[in-house]
Design a protein around this motif. Sequence first.
Motif, PDB file in Angstrom:
ATOM      1  N   SER A  91     -76.512 -34.799   2.858  1.00  0.00           N
ATOM      2  CA  SER A  91     -75.599 -35.941   2.860  1.00  0.00           C
ATOM      3  C   SER A  91     -76.308 -37.254   2.502  1.00  0.00           C
ATOM      4  N   ASN A  92     -77.575 -37.168   2.108  1.00  0.00           N
ATOM      5  CA  ASN A  92     -78.330 -38.374   1.776  1.00  0.00           C
ATOM      6  C   ASN A  92     -77.920 -38.890   0.399  1.00  0.00           C
ATOM      7  N   ILE A  93     -76.849 -39.656   0.365  1.00  0.00           N
ATOM      8  CA  ILE A  93     -76.245 -40.072  -0.897  1.00  0.00           C
ATOM      9  C   ILE A  93     -77.128 -41.050  -1.677  1.00  0.00           C
ATOM     10  N   ASP A  94     -78.005 -41.775  -0.986  1.00  0.00           N
ATOM     11  CA  ASP A  94     -78.848 -42.765  -1.658  1.00  0.00           C
ATOM     12  C   ASP A  94     -79.836 -42.137  -2.633  1.00  0.00           C
ATOM     13  N   GLU A  95     -80.145 -40.860  -2.443  1.00  0.00           N
ATOM     14  CA  GLU A  95     -81.110 -40.193  -3.311  1.00  0.00           C
ATOM     15  C   GLU A  95     -80.441 -39.459  -4.473  1.00  0.00           C
ATOM     16  N   LYS A  96     -79.119 -39.522  -4.540  1.00  0.00           N
ATOM     17  CA  LYS A  96     -78.384 -38.827  -5.584  1.00  0.00           C
ATOM     18  C   LYS A  96     -78.126 -39.760  -6.774  1.00  0.00           C
ATOM     19  N   VAL A  97     -77.541 -39.217  -7.848  1.00  0.00           N
ATOM     20  CA  VAL A  97     -77.177 -40.017  -9.018  1.00  0.00           C
ATOM     21  C   VAL A  97     -75.761 -39.644  -9.443  1.00  0.00           C
ATOM     22  N   PHE A 110     -69.377 -38.195 -11.630  1.00  0.00           N
ATOM     23  CA  PHE A 110     -69.667 -36.970 -10.891  1.00  0.00           C
ATOM     24  C   PHE A 110     -70.976 -37.135 -10.124  1.00  0.00           C
ATOM     25  N   LEU A 111     -70.892 -37.017  -8.805  1.00  0.00           N
ATOM     26  CA  LEU A 111     -72.066 -37.149  -7.940  1.00  0.00           C
ATOM     27  C   LEU A 111     -72.876 -35.856  -7.983  1.00  0.00           C
ATOM     28  N   VAL A 112     -74.174 -35.970  -8.341  1.00  0.00           N
ATOM     29  CA  VAL A 112     -75.073 -34.811  -8.385  1.00  0.00           C
ATOM     30  C   VAL A 112     -76.391 -35.200  -7.714  1.00  0.00           C
ATOM     31  N   ASP A 113     -77.230 -34.214  -7.426  1.00  0.00           N
ATOM     32  CA  ASP A 113     -78.491 -34.514  -6.745  1.00  0.00           C
ATOM     33  C   ASP A 113     -79.525 -35.120  -7.687  1.00  0.00           C
ATOM     34  N   SER A 114     -79.576 -34.628  -8.930  1.00  0.00           N
ATOM     35  CA  SER A 114     -80.548 -35.191  -9.880  1.00  0.00           C
ATOM     36  C   SER A 114     -80.195 -34.768 -11.296  1.00  0.00           C
ATOM     37  N   VAL A 115     -80.673 -35.552 -12.260  1.00  0.00           N
ATOM     38  CA  VAL A 115     -80.583 -35.209 -13.676  1.00  0.00           C
ATOM     39  C   VAL A 115     -82.014 -35.026 -14.158  1.00  0.00           C
ATOM     40  N   SER A 116     -82.303 -33.894 -14.787  1.00  0.00           N
ATOM     41  CA  SER A 116     -83.701 -33.603 -15.093  1.00  0.00           C
ATOM     42  C   SER A 116     -84.084 -33.857 -16.546  1.00  0.00           C
ATOM     43  N   ARG A 117     -83.355 -33.251 -17.496  1.00  0.00           N
ATOM     44  CA  ARG A 117     -83.795 -33.393 -18.890  1.00  0.00           C
ATOM     45  C   ARG A 117     -82.660 -33.033 -19.831  1.00  0.00           C
ATOM     46  N   ILE A 118     -82.907 -33.292 -21.119  1.00  0.00           N
ATOM     47  CA  ILE A 118     -81.969 -32.920 -22.171  1.00  0.00           C
ATOM     48  C   ILE A 118     -82.564 -31.757 -22.958  1.00  0.00           C
ATOM     49  N   HIS A 119     -81.748 -30.724 -23.184  1.00  0.00           N
ATOM     50  CA  HIS A 119     -82.172 -29.577 -23.985  1.00  0.00           C
ATOM     51  C   HIS A 119     -81.420 -29.607 -25.314  1.00  0.00           C
ATOM     52  N   ARG A 120     -82.132 -29.472 -26.419  1.00  0.00           N
ATOM     53  CA  ARG A 120     -81.493 -29.290 -27.723  1.00  0.00           C
ATOM     54  C   ARG A 120     -81.555 -27.813 -28.061  1.00  0.00           C
ATOM     55  N   ILE A 121     -80.395 -27.203 -28.232  1.00  0.00           N
ATOM     56  CA  ILE A 121     -80.355 -25.753 -28.418  1.00  0.00           C
ATOM     57  C   ILE A 121     -79.311 -25.388 -29.479  1.00  0.00           C
ATOM     58  N   SER A 122     -79.404 -24.157 -29.936  1.00  0.00           N
ATOM     59  CA  SER A 122     -78.381 -23.620 -30.833  1.00  0.00           C
ATOM     60  C   SER A 122     -77.277 -22.999 -29.988  1.00  0.00           C
ATOM     61  N   TRP A 123     -76.051 -23.096 -30.467  1.00  0.00           N
ATOM     62  CA  TRP A 123     -74.951 -22.438 -29.755  1.00  0.00           C
ATOM     63  C   TRP A 123     -75.184 -20.930 -29.671  1.00  0.00           C
ATOM     64  N   GLU A 124     -76.004 -20.384 -30.573  1.00  0.00           N
ATOM     65  CA  GLU A 124     -76.293 -18.949 -30.526  1.00  0.00           C
ATOM     66  C   GLU A 124     -77.051 -18.583 -29.250  1.00  0.00           C
ATOM     67  N   GLU A 125     -77.750 -19.562 -28.669  1.00  0.00           N
ATOM     68  CA  GLU A 125     -78.495 -19.319 -27.426  1.00  0.00           C
ATOM     69  C   GLU A 125     -77.607 -19.463 -26.185  1.00  0.00           C
ATOM     70  N   VAL A 126     -76.385 -19.940 -26.397  1.00  0.00           N
ATOM     71  CA  VAL A 126     -75.468 -20.163 -25.276  1.00  0.00           C
ATOM     72  C   VAL A 126     -74.601 -18.928 -25.119  1.00  0.00           C
ATOM     73  N   GLU A 127     -74.645 -18.304 -23.937  1.00  0.00           N
ATOM     74  CA  GLU A 127     -73.926 -17.056 -23.711  1.00  0.00           C
ATOM     75  C   GLU A 127     -72.600 -17.297 -22.995  1.00  0.00           C
ATOM     76  N   SER A 128     -71.620 -16.458 -23.308  1.00  0.00           N
ATOM     77  CA  SER A 128     -70.368 -16.498 -22.568  1.00  0.00           C
ATOM     78  C   SER A 128     -70.607 -15.895 -21.186  1.00  0.00           C
ATOM     79  N   PRO A 129     -69.836 -16.337 -20.174  1.00  0.00           N
ATOM     80  CA  PRO A 129     -69.959 -15.714 -18.859  1.00  0.00           C
ATOM     81  C   PRO A 129     -69.562 -14.244 -18.935  1.00  0.00           C
TER      82      PRO A 129
END
Length: 328
Positions: A91-97, A110-129
């Motif tokens: 519940s420590n909201i001050d440490e979130k972004v 959208f409240l989340v705990d952290s944002v880490s990095r940006i990935h550049r990828i091909s859609w071919e690497e993205v799998e359907s669930p």
Amino acid sequence: MSTELKTSILTESGTNELEIIEFRLEKLLPDGSTKVCYYGINVAKVREVIRVPETTDYPNAQPNVLGVFSLRGKLIPLVDLASWLGVPTTSNIDEKVVIVTDFNKMSNGFLVDSVSRIHRISWEEVESPSQFLEASDQDCVVAVVRQETNLIMILDFEKIIADINPELSMEKYDVTKDKSVVIDDAMVARREAKTILVVDDSAFIRRLIENTLRSAGYNVITAKDGQEGLDNMIEFVRLCTEEQLPITEFVDGVVSDVEMPKMDGLHLVKRLREIGEYKDIPIVMFSSLMSEDNRRKALDLGANDTITKPEIGRMVGLMDSLVLKEGK
């Protein structure tokens, strides 16, 4: 901390690449320890990342909405994403972004705990669930990206926003009550002779488009990503050649999303226009990312027109004009 992300990164014309922001939620386990959960969102949907702002309570807000805040002259709802996903976190909201999104002509935080990095990828690497996950009406994961040590779940933010703001959802639209759309026996019969392929990775959006087109009379077939859509269209060409039939015996038009696993919508348009049988088939792009820049790219690649989510009310009229040549 405020990171502007919107200006330089857009879907490129038919390259089948994207950039995603990886963000994290730290799941609180029963023994008090935490487990990092990895999620992703297309950079093109993100306006900026900010520190948690002061919020004001909003009357009768949905339980997962923490309040509203003002940013650059706009009032924006703040959504507790972990709460909506059912992930217990600290519940420590001050440490979130906060990830501020801008799509479907709406801004949300959208409240989340952290944002880490940006990935550049091909859609071919993205799998359907998996089919198991897709079978659930409650599923909000549209794609999965494998990294060396973890899986990044790409969330269906359209579905999340529709759940939080049901009054703004495309689910409210009923084509049979739309006075601008002709629903008489003659028009329904004309539409019943036509088949539209709907391509979208969100089961939620696929169902809405399918229901809208079917309610007006159109036959609809669906595909969950650009590769599946292309495979279907190639198979139709094979069958037509084998049985010496026109391609319109199988399909008369295409409605496609832009961002999808395996093959994005822009690359799908590019590939379809390279096939002789589909040189002139009506193709409409239906996307939450339909900026003027992306609209121009879609038209340059061969799309006939574009619709920005959530303007599903334009769908039947546009398909009538392109497939039935109504009003031309």
